[in-house]
Design a protein around this motif. Structure first.
Motif, short mmCIF file in Angstrom:
data_model
loop_
_atom_site.label_atom_id
_atom_site.label_comp_id
_atom_site.label_asym_id
_atom_site.label_seq_id
_atom_site.Cartn_x
_atom_site.Cartn_y
_atom_site.Cartn_z
N TYR B 279 0.82 -1.21 0.00
CA TYR B 279 0.00 0.00 0.00
C TYR B 279 0.86 1.26 0.00
O TYR B 279 0.35 2.37 0.03
CB TYR B 279 -0.93 0.00 1.22
N HIS B 280 2.16 1.07 -0.02
CA HIS B 280 3.11 2.18 0.03
C HIS B 280 3.42 2.58 -1.41
O HIS B 280 4.04 1.83 -2.14
CB HIS B 280 4.37 1.67 0.74
N PRO B 281 2.98 3.76 -1.86
CA PRO B 281 3.17 4.09 -3.28
C PRO B 281 4.63 4.11 -3.73
O PRO B 281 4.94 3.69 -4.84
CB PRO B 281 2.53 5.47 -3.41
N MET B 282 5.54 4.57 -2.83
CA MET B 282 6.94 4.64 -3.23
C MET B 282 7.53 3.26 -3.47
O MET B 282 8.49 3.11 -4.23
CB MET B 282 7.77 5.35 -2.16
N TYR B 283 6.97 2.26 -2.81
CA TYR B 283 7.49 0.91 -2.96
C TYR B 283 7.39 0.46 -4.41
O TYR B 283 8.30 -0.14 -4.96
CB TYR B 283 6.72 -0.04 -2.04
N HIS B 284 6.25 0.79 -5.04
CA HIS B 284 6.06 0.37 -6.42
C HIS B 284 7.02 1.09 -7.36
O HIS B 284 7.54 0.51 -8.31
CB HIS B 284 4.61 0.58 -6.83
N LEU B 285 7.24 2.38 -7.07
CA LEU B 285 8.20 3.13 -7.89
C LEU B 285 9.59 2.51 -7.74
O LEU B 285 10.34 2.39 -8.71
CB LEU B 285 8.23 4.59 -7.46
N PHE B 286 9.91 2.13 -6.50
CA PHE B 286 11.22 1.56 -6.25
C PHE B 286 11.38 0.20 -6.95
O PHE B 286 12.40 -0.05 -7.61
CB PHE B 286 11.44 1.42 -4.74
N THR B 287 10.38 -0.66 -6.82
CA THR B 287 10.50 -1.98 -7.47
C THR B 287 10.58 -1.84 -8.98
O THR B 287 11.32 -2.58 -9.63
CB THR B 287 9.31 -2.91 -7.13
N ALA B 288 9.84 -0.87 -9.52
CA ALA B 288 9.89 -0.68 -10.96
C ALA B 288 11.29 -0.26 -11.39
O ALA B 288 11.83 -0.75 -12.39
CB ALA B 288 8.87 0.37 -11.38
#
Lengths: 335, 330
Positions: B279-288
């Motif tokens: 649910y952490h938006p930055m996490y998705h940016l980081f994984t991408a």
């Protein structure tokens, strides 16, 4: 004393400083409260098996040696092993024996474990007559938790530079610097006040954090206090340097950021990775925070091997940087 | 219209030059690259060293993992790191002698390993299924992390510091009466930051991954860098317009840096499993970003939709807040 009161009053209005003060304290509380078992698992060897294939005996044996995660299919296992953020070793059961696979990017320790695991698994069927002596040492070291506490404490100590750096910079921006020049106040007393400011802030923050999350024995109190005082002094000095060299808040914040990264990251890596008799390890004492960090970890381990080198290194840093600051000041006075 | 825009660009570029923005970026580039090339790629953890004390020279253990010591004291000193394994062959059965590392499983395996070294049964070769060796993986991983942190910090701080400077100089008040298209004002800053961020990305990737790998991953990485840069710059702009002074802003930034990026870093780097992290938006940016560096770019349409949606939303929000600010100042 009176002047220090004014200095403290002036940073009390600065929310940034208050937050800086509270940050390590909050982190200390968080470490104490939220520390779950999940953290423990990082430093253990991790094995992955396929649920339907691995026998119970094998899983039980692997569990004695590390953490076992079971996957439904071979593909799921392979992608977990391949994931760059894990160090997982894939284990496949072939009749009575096991085979292993890795992704090839693991640390040496895990690579060797993966290479030798099948043979070691076979060895257990015919154990040799070997006596085993495992000595449990009494230490206050609880693995990662101690590490996190040490990081928080070092952060708290070296955050001291924020207090006086921010204070000096905002005074510069408000023009108080010029007012000071016409006031009957010597540069010396100005510098002493500003050092005291960072020193008091850093020390107080560290002691509060330490009392929340660290248990130390009575004999260790003195060396611990020495470490705190010396580190806070060095950090206050670096705050002065930052204040001198930056002419805007933005630049000041960037300097603080660089100093914090430089002070925090290398000691942790050196401590964890480099063997402590290597030359590189001794070189790491060039950063004062390394000495602090090793000293604190020694306190956790109930050892004193690195405590004295750490204290000496800190003392040297304190003297050296004081002299450098004095020289810088003399030069700027001449100009 | 284009002349106006060009004028704005020139003004913003000068502003960035005078605030030493490029110098700072260059400094970060040098610092990161030195750290990666001289420290991070060399990091490793060796296998448990085995020390053998064999006074009668009874055994001819010649394994690559064994170091012979001359006395019992030397053995005890060698294993004091609570990592090494000691073997004593003085009388009767061989004795495995080791200090507990604090982890039961690790201790158990250390004993098995010591025993295996003693028996000489440490051959074998695990199957390697990955494509990266340790160095390549380390380089990709750390470059992705540094880039992520740098972009989220620089976009956010850089744009805000420019805006605060302009606020101080009264530029915003002047813009209230100038016949200039207001989104242009934001757009020119965004464009400059985007270009400088992309340039930074190209340099950082080339220096630390090597030309060959860099060419392979750059298209995907640049896309992610662009998304991150735009989102962070717009967020920085929004906050800078809303918050009254730079000090409060930097306070906000500190909170962002500690509470927003640290969990992401921990989850991405150590493989800790946290359910809530999705649910952490930055996490998705980081994984991408990370998967782009590992040549497995994210293909989820939903992710890109969310990204572009939030960029547009942030842009509209930024325009509106900016308009309100001008109305208030004017």
């Amino acid at each position: 004393m009176n002047s220090l009161k004014y200095q403290l009053r002036s940073i009390r209005r600065d929310k940034m400083c208050i937050l800086t003060f509270l940050l390590p304290v909050v982190a200390g509380i968080a470490i104490n409260l939220l520390f779950g078992v999940s953290f423990q698992s990082i430093s253990e060897t991790s094995f992955g098996v396929i649920q339907s294939e691995a026998t119970d005996d094998t899983v039980a044996w692997l569990q004695q040696n590390g953490i076992v995660t079971e996957y439904e299919t071979l593909d799921a296992l392979r992608s977990a092993v391949n994931d760059p953020s894990t160090q997982m070793i894939g284990v496949i059961q072939v009749d009575d024996t096991i085979q292993t696979f890795i992704s090839g990017d693991e640390l040496e320790v895990n690579r060797v474990i993966a290479d030798t695991l099948p043979q070691i698994y076979e060895n257990q069927r015919e154990p040799l007559p070997v006596e085993q002596t495992l000595i449990h040492m009494k230490t206050g070291n609880e693995g990662l938790k101690s590490l996190l506490i040490a990081i928080t404490l070092v952060t708290a100590m070296f955050m001291g530079c924020t207090f006086n750096a921010m204070n000096i910079i905002s005074e510069k921006e408000d023009g108080i610097k010029f007012i000071n020049q016409v006031l009957p106040m010597t540069t010396r007393s100005y510098v002493v006040q500003k050092i005291l400011l960072g020193f008091v802030g850093g020390t107080a923050s560290t002691i509060v954090t330490a009392s929340i999350c660290m248990r130390i024995e009575l004999v260790q109190v003195l060396p611990f206090l020495l470490i705190i005082l010396l580190s806070a002094y060095i950090s206050a000095l670096s705050g002065l340097f930052i204040g001198t060299f930056s002419n805007g808040l933005m630049i000041g914040i960037v300097y603080i950021k660089i100093i914090m990264i430089l002070f925090l990251a290398p000691p942790i890596f050196f401590y964890l990775i480099v063997p402590d008799n290597a030359i590189v390890f001794w070189l790491s004492y060039i950063l004062p925070s390394s000495a602090t960090f090793y000293g604190i970890m020694d306190l956790f381990n109930r050892q004193s091997a690195k405590l004295w080198p750490a204290l000496i290194a800190l003392l040297l840093h304190a003297v050296l940087w004081s002299i450098v600051y004095k020289l810088v000041q003399m030069r700027s006075d001449e100009v | 219209m284009w002349n106006d825009f060009f004028g704005l660009l020139k003004k913003d570029f000068r502003l960035m030059l005078s605030s030493k923005f490029f110098l700072l970026a260059l400094g970060s580039l040098v610092l990161y690259s030195c750290y990666i090339n001289f420290v991070y790629v060399k990091l490793d953890q060796e296998i448990y060293p085995v020390y053998l004390y064999d006074p009668q020279d009874t055994q001819s253990v010649t394994s690559e993992y064994v170091t012979k010591v001359e006395s019992r004291e030397a053995l005890e000193a060698a294993i004091a790191d609570r990592y090494s394994v000691g073997i004593v062959l003085s009388a009767g059965n061989p004795e495995l002698y080791l200090l507990s590392s604090g982890l039961e499983t690790t201790d158990h395996y250390r004993m098995l390993f010591g025993e295996a070294v003693l028996n000489g049964t440490v051959d074998g070769q695990a199957e390697v299924i990955g494509v990266n060796n340790k160095e390549v993986k380390n380089r990709r991983e750390i470059t992705a992390e540094f880039l992520f942190f740098e972009l989220s910090a620089v976009g956010f701080l850089g744009l805000a510091s420019m805006l605060f400077k302009e606020k101080q100089m009264g530029v915003i008040r002047v813009h209230g009466i100038l016949p200039i298209c207001r989104p242009m004002f934001i757009f020119s800053k965004l464009l400059l930051l985007l270009i400088s961020d992309l340039l930074f990305t190209v340099l950082l990737t080339n220096i630390n991954l090597g030309l060959l790998y860099a060419l392979e991953v750059l298209p995907a990485v640049l896309l992610q860098a662009g998304i991150l840069s735009l989102i962070m710059a717009l967020a920085g702009f929004l906050c800078a317009v809303c918050l009254p002074d730079f000090k409060q802003f930097s306070l906000f930034y500190l909170v962002l840096a500690v509470f927003v990026t640290t969990p992401v870093f921990l989850a991405g780097q150590t493989g800790i499993v946290w359910e809530w992290i999705i649910y952490h938006p930055m996490y998705h940016l980081f994984t991408a970003m990370k998967s782009a560096y590992f040549s497995m770019p994210t293909t989820s349409v939903l992710y890109y939709l969310f990204c572009f949606g939030s960029i547009i939303l942030l842009f509209i929000l930024a325009c509106q807040t900016f308009n309100r600010e001008i109305a208030r100042e004017g």
